[in-house]
Motif scaffolding. Structure first.
Motif, PDB file in Angstrom:
ATOM      1  N   PHE A 129       0.814  -1.215   0.000  1.00 34.14           N
ATOM      2  CA  PHE A 129       0.000   0.000   0.000  1.00 34.14           C
ATOM      3  C   PHE A 129       0.851   1.268   0.000  1.00 34.14           C
ATOM      4  N   SER A 130       2.077   1.167   0.439  1.00 36.66           N
ATOM      5  CA  SER A 130       2.943   2.350   0.403  1.00 36.66           C
ATOM      6  C   SER A 130       3.347   2.707  -1.026  1.00 36.66           C
ATOM      7  N   GLN A 131       3.144   1.784  -1.976  1.00 35.93           N
ATOM      8  CA  GLN A 131       3.485   2.074  -3.369  1.00 35.93           C
ATOM      9  C   GLN A 131       2.745   3.307  -3.868  1.00 35.93           C
ATOM     10  N   ASN A 132       1.441   3.346  -3.621  1.00 37.83           N
ATOM     11  CA  ASN A 132       0.659   4.504  -4.059  1.00 37.83           C
ATOM     12  C   ASN A 132       1.042   5.754  -3.278  1.00 37.83           C
ATOM     13  N   MET A 133       1.358   5.579  -2.004  1.00 37.25           N
ATOM     14  CA  MET A 133       1.789   6.717  -1.196  1.00 37.25           C
ATOM     15  C   MET A 133       3.110   7.279  -1.720  1.00 37.25           C
ATOM     16  N   ILE A 134       4.014   6.394  -2.134  1.00 36.61           N
ATOM     17  CA  ILE A 134       5.303   6.820  -2.694  1.00 36.61           C
ATOM     18  C   ILE A 134       5.079   7.618  -3.971  1.00 36.61           C
ATOM     19  N   GLU A 135       4.192   7.126  -4.822  1.00 36.91           N
ATOM     20  CA  GLU A 135       3.896   7.825  -6.076  1.00 36.91           C
ATOM     21  C   GLU A 135       3.356   9.225  -5.816  1.00 36.91           C
ATOM     22  N   ARG A 136       2.564   9.359  -4.766  1.00 36.74           N
ATOM     23  CA  ARG A 136       1.907  10.632  -4.474  1.00 36.74           C
ATOM     24  C   ARG A 136       2.687  11.475  -3.458  1.00 36.74           C
ATOM     25  N   LYS A 137       3.726  10.847  -2.886  1.00 42.18           N
ATOM     26  CA  LYS A 137       4.579  11.508  -1.889  1.00 42.18           C
ATOM     27  C   LYS A 137       3.781  12.046  -0.697  1.00 42.18           C
ATOM     28  N   LYS A 138       2.915  11.199  -0.186  1.00 47.06           N
ATOM     29  CA  LYS A 138       2.176  11.526   1.028  1.00 47.06           C
ATOM     30  C   LYS A 138       1.480  10.269   1.534  1.00 47.06           C
ATOM     31  N   GLY A 139       1.269  10.219   2.831  1.00 54.62           N
ATOM     32  CA  GLY A 139       0.555   9.086   3.398  1.00 54.62           C
ATOM     33  C   GLY A 139       0.890   8.884   4.864  1.00 54.62           C
ATOM     34  N   SER A 140       0.017   8.146   5.538  1.00 62.34           N
ATOM     35  CA  SER A 140       0.216   7.829   6.950  1.00 62.34           C
ATOM     36  C   SER A 140      -0.084   6.358   7.180  1.00 62.34           C
ATOM     37  N   ILE A 141       0.880   5.646   7.739  1.00 63.62           N
ATOM     38  CA  ILE A 141       0.690   4.254   8.138  1.00 63.62           C
ATOM     39  C   ILE A 141       0.675   4.212   9.660  1.00 63.62           C
ATOM     40  N   ILE A 142      -0.380   3.648  10.205  1.00 64.56           N
ATOM     41  CA  ILE A 142      -0.536   3.569  11.656  1.00 64.56           C
ATOM     42  C   ILE A 142      -0.595   2.101  12.057  1.00 64.56           C
ATOM     43  N   ASN A 143       0.371   1.675  12.832  1.00 60.29           N
ATOM     44  CA  ASN A 143       0.397   0.309  13.337  1.00 60.29           C
ATOM     45  C   ASN A 143      -0.233   0.260  14.722  1.00 60.29           C
ATOM     46  N   ILE A 144      -1.057  -0.731  14.947  1.00 61.95           N
ATOM     47  CA  ILE A 144      -1.651  -0.909  16.270  1.00 61.95           C
ATOM     48  C   ILE A 144      -0.864  -1.984  17.003  1.00 61.95           C
ATOM     49  N   GLY A 145      -0.026  -1.529  17.911  1.00 55.49           N
ATOM     50  CA  GLY A 145       0.823  -2.432  18.673  1.00 55.49           C
ATOM     51  C   GLY A 145       0.202  -2.773  20.013  1.00 55.49           C
ATOM     52  N   SER A 146       1.022  -2.771  21.045  1.00 52.50           N
ATOM     53  CA  SER A 146       0.554  -3.102  22.385  1.00 52.50           C
ATOM     54  C   SER A 146       1.631  -2.717  23.389  1.00 52.50           C
ATOM     55  N   TYR A 147       1.204  -2.428  24.610  1.00 55.12           N
ATOM     56  CA  TYR A 147       2.200  -2.226  25.660  1.00 55.12           C
ATOM     57  C   TYR A 147       3.036  -3.485  25.847  1.00 55.12           C
ATOM     58  N   MET A 148       2.507  -4.620  25.409  1.00 51.95           N
ATOM     59  CA  MET A 148       3.245  -5.875  25.499  1.00 51.95           C
ATOM     60  C   MET A 148       4.407  -5.930  24.514  1.00 51.95           C
ATOM     61  N   GLY A 149       4.450  -5.015  23.576  1.00 53.83           N
ATOM     62  CA  GLY A 149       5.590  -4.915  22.683  1.00 53.83           C
ATOM     63  C   GLY A 149       6.706  -4.074  23.274  1.00 53.83           C
ATOM     64  N   ILE A 150       6.438  -3.460  24.421  1.00 56.66           N
ATOM     65  CA  ILE A 150       7.416  -2.600  25.096  1.00 56.66           C
ATOM     66  C   ILE A 150       7.937  -3.247  26.371  1.00 56.66           C
ATOM     67  N   LEU A 151       7.039  -3.872  27.117  1.00 58.77           N
ATOM     68  CA  LEU A 151       7.387  -4.512  28.386  1.00 58.77           C
ATOM     69  C   LEU A 151       7.361  -6.031  28.267  1.00 58.77           C
ATOM     70  N   GLY A 152       8.067  -6.676  29.160  1.00 55.99           N
ATOM     71  CA  GLY A 152       7.944  -8.119  29.277  1.00 55.99           C
ATOM     72  C   GLY A 152       6.672  -8.474  30.021  1.00 55.99           C
ATOM     73  N   PRO A 153       6.278  -9.744  29.997  1.00 56.35           N
ATOM     74  CA  PRO A 153       5.033 -10.139  30.650  1.00 56.35           C
ATOM     75  C   PRO A 153       5.125 -10.077  32.166  1.00 56.35           C
ATOM     76  N   ASP A 154       4.021  -9.688  32.780  1.00 57.96           N
ATOM     77  CA  ASP A 154       3.891  -9.720  34.232  1.00 57.96           C
ATOM     78  C   ASP A 154       2.945 -10.871  34.571  1.00 57.96           C
ATOM     79  N   PHE A 155       3.509 -12.032  34.840  1.00 58.45           N
ATOM     80  CA  PHE A 155       2.685 -13.216  35.042  1.00 58.45           C
ATOM     81  C   PHE A 155       1.877 -13.160  36.340  1.00 58.45           C
TER      82      PHE A 155
END
Length: 259
Positions: A129-155
């Motif tokens: 999908f960035s192909q069209n954004m590259i052609e137009r030289k604009k765009g926003s990609i938003i990834n939905i991560g998690s606090y679990m991608g920053i911290l280790g698990p708290d069991f």
């Protein structure tokens, strides 16, 4: 331009993967309320069509599409569909996720499936999908991560509750943070911004009450996220109000990781 006008998404085209899910509903609602033509896509086209119908009845422009992140042709077909119908893509929200692992001891095939969709699929779709954004030289990609991608698990959160923190989720959410930075660097010269939102726990009626009590004590705001909490940051990152923000990993967790 008035600052409030910079938040408008009027005439912009957005894709939300997993758009009929828990976060997907909130994200779709936010983008469409801000004026975007919003496509929601997942493997369950029936759910997407039902949700799209609900939003269209409210006067928003929301369209349903089928998407399987484990199938390259499915991703290619969706890209062709949106570009054919709209001529462009302005916003990509990588929200879809599968969670085949339920515990540390699950069959390794479940881990492999998780990586196929949550890592390989997300990367390919972003590059596509960035192909069209590259052609137009604009765009926003938003990834939905998690606090679990920053911290280790708290069991301790799960002890005695028949709950667990499977390793695949931590693996790919941590990797998503680095992919965000990689793509932000790679695509920056084309004026494409790539950012990652890392939500904390989202409270649902089905959630174990003891777990909710334990979790809330670990946040500054003493609560879990609700359906409105993600909407503002999504519109901000999708809009011209955030034109100088890219490669950012943004916690949305009530202070969980800061405590």
């Amino acid at each position: 331009m008035n600052v409030l006008e910079t938040f408008s998404l009027k005439n912009k085209v957005a894709l939300v993967t997993g758009g009929a899910g828990l976060y997907g509903y909130c994200i779709t609602e936010a983008l469409s309320e801000a004026g975007a033509i919003t496509y929601i896509a997942s493997r369950n086209i029936d759910n997407c069509e039902k949700l799209a119908g609900e939003f269209c009845n409210k006067g928003y422009v929301v369209k349903a599409a089928k998407l399987d992140l484990a199938d390259q042709k499915s991703m290619d077909d969706l890209y062709k569909k949106i570009i054919s119908e709209q001529g462009k893509i302005d916003i990509l929200v990588n929200n879809a996720v599968i969670r085949p692992m339920r515990s540390y001891d699950d069959p390794i095939e479940n881990f492999r499936l998780s990586m196929e969709v949550n890592a390989t699929g997300v990367f390919y779709l972003s590059r596509l999908f960035s192909q069209n954004m590259i052609e137009r030289k604009k765009g926003s990609i938003i990834n939905i991560g998690s606090y679990m991608g920053i911290l280790g698990p708290d069991f301790s959160l799960y002890e005695g509750l028949n709950m667990d923190a499977p390793p695949d989720y931590f693996f790919h959410k941590g990797g998503l943070n680095q992919l965000t930075k990689y793509l932000g660097s790679k695509l920056g010269k084309f004026n494409i911004r790539v950012n990652c939102i890392c939500p904390g726990g989202f409270e649902t009626p089905q959630m174990n009450e003891e777990f909710k009590i334990r979790y809330k004590k670990k946040t500054f705001l003493n609560r879990m996220a609700n359906k409105n909490d993600i909407k503002g940051i999504v519109v901000f990152l999708a809009s011209d109000a955030s034109l100088y923000i890219t490669g950012a990993i943004i916690p949305l967790d009530g202070g969980y990781i800061a405590k």
